[in-house]
Design a protein around this motif. Structure first.
Motif, short mmCIF file in Angstrom:
data_model
loop_
_atom_site.label_atom_id
_atom_site.label_comp_id
_atom_site.label_asym_id
_atom_site.label_seq_id
_atom_site.Cartn_x
_atom_site.Cartn_y
_atom_site.Cartn_z
N GLY A 111 0.00 -0.91 6.30
CA GLY A 111 1.09 0.02 5.92
C GLY A 111 2.44 -0.43 6.42
O GLY A 111 3.48 -0.08 5.85
N CYS A 112 2.44 -1.23 7.51
CA CYS A 112 3.72 -1.65 8.09
C CYS A 112 4.25 -2.94 7.50
O CYS A 112 5.40 -3.31 7.75
N VAL A 143 -1.66 8.35 6.85
CA VAL A 143 -0.25 8.00 7.12
C VAL A 143 0.12 6.75 6.34
O VAL A 143 1.26 6.59 5.87
N CYS A 144 -0.85 5.84 6.17
CA CYS A 144 -0.59 4.59 5.45
C CYS A 144 -0.20 4.87 3.99
O CYS A 144 0.63 4.16 3.42
N VAL A 145 -0.76 5.92 3.40
CA VAL A 145 -0.40 6.27 2.01
C VAL A 145 1.09 6.59 1.92
O VAL A 145 1.79 6.15 1.00
N ALA A 146 1.60 7.35 2.90
CA ALA A 146 3.03 7.71 2.89
C ALA A 146 3.89 6.45 3.00
O ALA A 146 4.92 6.32 2.34
N LYS A 147 3.45 5.51 3.85
CA LYS A 147 4.23 4.28 4.02
C LYS A 147 4.21 3.45 2.73
O LYS A 147 5.22 2.90 2.31
N LEU A 148 3.05 3.40 2.11
CA LEU A 148 2.90 2.63 0.87
C LEU A 148 3.75 3.28 -0.25
O LEU A 148 4.36 2.59 -1.05
N HIS A 149 3.79 4.60 -0.26
CA HIS A 149 4.57 5.33 -1.27
C HIS A 149 6.04 4.98 -1.15
O HIS A 149 6.78 4.90 -2.13
N ASP A 150 6.49 4.77 0.08
CA ASP A 150 7.90 4.43 0.31
C ASP A 150 8.22 3.04 -0.26
O ASP A 150 9.31 2.79 -0.74
#
Length: 949
Positions: A111-112, A143-150
């Protein structure tokens, strides 16, 4: 030995050595080398050349080494995207590792790494981790889904991750639920209209269950999410409050403030006579008081939030005055904030206590604090009438101390006390005059001058006192100069014989020697008033002043509502909405508190009060001046879908047309829109193309549209009232404007005849509207292409849009207009028939009509009589249909025809009507039902005009 040794080396050729160590066969040596690399990276050295060597170290079972390599990868993947792809296989492998910590570490790092090329390879591992049996992995994946969405929103939507996130809200593990809520909230913030967090009672129940068991930050995410929910009724609201209340005793202050936010919001829906409402008020006070025993920085945040809460519900802390008393070791920012809250809580019951405390503060050493304390005494006098006398004597005691800044503040507040309680405390003026020489601050000097001018008749040497100020007139600040000018004019009107010289002196200083436009203008106004009509001057200058209000620094109600919805965030500390300080805040929504018990008003709908665009919910009532700010913030500025011809760019339009009226009508009328983009509707918009013909629109077999069986014929043209004179020539230096409004082919037209009755040619015409009830604004510039010669008339049709700024007018259909030409700017107001706003898609389905008629409360029904109308019901229906009043059904009962009709206004408000026509009776009855009943009177007037013409 600690890891600090890795930061001390400064050898040359280090990279080469590290490369060798990274490729060593010994595990320990490898780990040491990676630590050195991370240390170099941390202090800012470029170690990206070692990328392939570090990535090779990923293939290890050692968790510590793996973490270090992943850390390196996150840092350098952006600059080495092609190399980063080498790591993908390891991620995929690590996501299937038997150790859940490694699986979670892999998904977190994925995600990062913000590299587009890699993201698509990570979808499969992420999908597996979202359904992993271990909750630690699932919560990390959420939380990784939110990062990927960004990074790539489209990818996340296509892969169905959002639906998986929604499913995680029902997860058995509370931490997974909290992280899913946090991720969905984050995504929803950047896409406010996506409706991702579809909150319903079942979801809310799951969230409340998880609330008791998750970590403190998880609780904050869940509470913030609950705050966005609008309960269906007061029972549901009470049940949520009961389950959130235990969070008030949490050790983490952020959890407490989030719980307070939820309770403050849901309390709006509880009836005040409910026992639980009183209990809840009592429960809210102790946690807020407890927050004040934390360290100063936390205290300050708590105090800023309490300041908002006290403005909304002072009863919560009314018995807790003592906790806001200032401690000697409080930092100044805490002291000032406590002082502010003390004044807000001051009441007749505790005023004696408060005054004793404030008097004590006024002898402190901190100058800013003392000033605020003296000002607070004045505010108490204005707020609690019974204490005024005690406050005045306290202020006089403070003046006797002769401490310069105390005296100056005291004089400023005594001026306000005189304004609040006229003819009560003027006996203290003599004491004030003794301190005249010590005043050196503009505000204090201005206050003293105001007192001398206002009470000149009670002060024997008023002229001498004011003359002493006049000596250094040009060195004074503008505030003092303006006050001095007004005071001397007041003195002259009270004692004309003795002060003629003085007034001439000040008027000449203000008008001839000053370069300040405000001062000059005021001087000229007084000069003209005094020279033309002294009686009028007396009425203007010595007019009775309105009493000043108690709380002058309260936050504006709409803003306060929004800030209450942001308790516990930066907005509540700044006392500004997030949109004011969050850069690029495309997703910032303007939140509102729900309506009070039983009103069922929508909370977060961004469409509320929009000038165009129809929401599914019943349309909002036209805003009154009071909630203008809220409505300008929520104004929907997208142009409406045109039902008429598409707008064509006007050939004669210049870019400069925007500023034809200088600051626009609002600046001319003294209003201020704060740079609202909506005002652009005045000039900048392209002119809508004129319909080729102004004849009635041809019907495409409109009689087939409804099954009336009554032989309703072809509709007639839309009703347009005859032209009337809006601006007579004598009021506009020879320009006469007569006009009317018409709706042609779906476009609202303002049809005007401009006549030049002056002796000179008129050119450079421009037009602008003030804010109005339905957001009418010119859709293009005023097209007067040739100069208007003397005695010449010209016909102009100005297309109008309905996306301008909205403000409720009195009467509702009033329109204030400014027209400019090369001679001057002229103002007039006219009224448009509301039938111009009836849109072409205003025909309701029968079932919808029936349901809506029942749904609108009977209190909203208005009945009117239309007299002397000699049309049959079919002819009436025909005539009305030409103006977009559609007959849904017709039935005959005992010889009386009843027509059921619907019409829709441009802002989405529906009006339903029942028209009763009795054969042989020239009087009709019309019943109107509407969710915005203030529209009914205007609709009736249009009905009467349409049927009689």
């Amino acid at each position: 030995m600690t890891d600090s040794k890795y930061f001390t080396t400064t050898k040359k050729g280090e990279i080469f050595e590290l490369k060798a160590e990274l490729n060593s066969d010994k595990k320990e040596k490898k780990k040491e080398a990676v630590k050195k690399v991370i240390a170099s990276m941390t202090v800012g050295k470029d170690v990206s050349a070692l990328f392939p060597d570090v990535v090779n170290c990923m293939q290890t079972d050692n968790l510590e080494l793996k973490k270090l390599v992943y850390l390196y990868l996150m840092n350098y993947a952006k600059s080495q995207p092609d190399m980063a792809i080498m790591a993908v296989n390891t991620f995929v492998k690590d996501c299937e590792d038997p150790n859940p910590l490694i699986r979670a570490l892999a998904v977190r790092t994925m995600g990062c790494i913000r590299v587009d090329k890699i993201t698509e390879y990570l979808c499969e591992p992420l999908r597996k981790c979202l359904k992993d049996e271990d909750p630690y992995v699932r919560k990390t994946a959420a939380v990784c889904v939110a990062k990927l969405h960004d990074i790539n929103a489209q990818l996340v939507e296509d892969q169905g991750f959002l639906d998986t996130l929604k499913d995680l809200i029902s997860d058995s593990n509370p931490m997974v639920v909290a992280n899913a809520v946090a991720a969905l909230s984050e995504i929803a913030e950047s896409h406010p209209n996506s409706n991702l967090l579809d909150l319903n009672p079942q979801t809310i129940n799951k969230l409340l269950t998880a609330l008791n068991e998750c970590t403190e930050w998880g609780q904050i995410f869940i509470l913030d999410c609950l705050a966005n929910y609008t309960p269906r009724d007061d029972r549901e609201s009470q049940s949520i409050c009961e389950r959130v209340t235990p969070r008030l005793s949490h050790a983490n202050s952020a959890v407490v403030l989030s719980a307070v936010k939820v309770l403050m919001k849901f309390m709006e829906m509880l009836p005040k006579d409910l026992d639980y409402y009183g209990t809840l008020l009592k429960k809210l006070a102790p946690p807020l008081v407890t927050l004040l025993s934390a360290e100063p920085e936390l205290q300050y945040v708590a105090l800023r939030n309490i300041n908002l809460i006290v403005q909304r519900r002072p009863e919560i802390l009314k018995h807790e005055m003592k906790v806001f008393f200032v401690k000697y070791n409080d930092p100044i920012y805490v002291k000032l904030e406590k002082l502010d809250i003390m004044i807000r809580l001051a009441s007749q019951a505790n005023i004696a206590q408060v005054l004793a405390e404030l008097k004590e503060y006024a002898t402190e050493v901190d100058v800013d604090f003392v000033r605020k304390a003296v000002r607070a005494i004045g505010r108490c006098a204005i707020k609690v009438e019974q204490s005024a006398e005690r406050c005045v004597s306290t202020l006089l005691d403070l003046i006797q101390t002769k401490v310069n800044y105390v005296v100056q503040e005291a004089i400023v507040v005594i001026k306000d006390i005189f304004r609040k309680y006229p003819n009560k405390y003027e006996s203290v003026i003599a004491t004030l005059c003794e301190n005249l020489d010590s005043l050196d601050e503009p505000e204090a000097r201005a206050a003293m001058i105001w007192i001398v001018g206002e009470y000149a008749e009670r002060i024997d040497n008023a002229d001498e006192l004011l003359e002493s100020f006049l000596e250094g007139f040009h060195d004074e600040s503008t505030q003092v100069q303006l006050q001095l000018l007004t005071a001397i004019v007041k003195l002259f009107l009270k004692k004309p014989t003795e002060t003629q010289e003085l007034v001439q002196q000040v008027l000449s200083l203000a008008t001839q020697d000053s370069d300040n436009p405000d001062l000059r203008d005021r001087g000229y106004i007084y000069w003209r008033l005094l020279s033309t009509d002294p009686v009028a001057a007396k009425e203007v200058v010595l007019a009775e002043k309105p009493l000043i209000s108690e709380e002058t620094d309260l936050i504006e109600p709409t803003l306060l509502e929004e800030l209450i919805c942001h308790i516990g965030t930066l907005a509540s500390v700044y006392h500004k909405p997030p949109s004011a300080f969050v850069e690029g805040s495309r997703g910032v929504q303007h939140k509102r508190l729900p309506g009070s018990a039983g009103s069922g008003e929508s909370v977060d709908s961004p469409d509320t009060g929009s000038a165009a665009g129809v929401s599914e919910a019943p349309p909002a009532v036209i805003p009154s001046q009071g909630d203008l700010l809220g409505d300008l913030l929520n104004l929907d500025l997208t142009p409406p879908t045109a039902t008429g011809p598409p707008p064509a760019p006007s050939s004669g339009m210049q870019m400069g047309a925007m500023d034809l009226l200088g600051g626009g009508l609002d600046s001319l009328l003294g209003g201020d829109l704060g740079g609202s983009p909506a005002m652009g509707a005045g000039f900048g918009a392209p002119a809508a193309a004129m319909p080729a013909s102004f004849s009635a629109p041809v019907s495409g077999g409109l009689d087939d549209l409804f099954d009336l069986g009554g032989g309703v014929g072809m509709p007639m043209g839309a009703y347009s009232p005859p032209k009337t004179v809006w601006l007579p020539a004598m009021k506009a230096k020879g320009l006469e404007i007569s006009g009317t409004f018409a709706r042609r082919a779906g476009v609202i037209q303002m049809e005007m005849t401009l006549t030049n009755k002056a002796m000179s040619v008129m050119t450079d015409f421009a037009i602008q509207f003030n804010r109005n009830s339905f957001g009418l604004a010119p859709a293009g510039p005023l097209q007067v292409l040739t100069p208007l010669s003397p005695n010449q008339s010209i016909e102009v049709a100005l297309p109008l849009s309905t996306v301008g700024p909205v403000m409720k007018m009195e009467p509702l259909s009033n329109l204030q207009v400014a027209v400019k030409n090369n001679i001057d700017v002229f103002y007039f107001s006219c009224q448009y028939p509301i039938s111009m706003l009836f849109v072409e898609d205003g025909k309701m389905e029968r079932q919808v009509f029936l349901a809506t008629w029942k749904d609108i409360p009977n209190d909203n029904e208005s009945q009117f009589q239309i007299k002397d109308c000699h049309l049959s019901s079919d002819a009436a229906s025909n005539k009305l249909q030409g103006s977009n009043v559609f007959t849904i059904a017709k039935r005959t009962v005992e010889g009386q025809d009843m027509l059921y009709q619907s019409m829709k206004l441009t802002n989405g408000i529906w009006v339903l009507a029942e028209l009763r026509v009795q054969a042989g009776n020239p009087n009709y009855t019309v019943s109107l039902k509407c969710r915005a009943p203030e529209v009914s009177q205007c609709v009736f007037q249009s009905y009467e005009a349409m049927l009689k013409n």
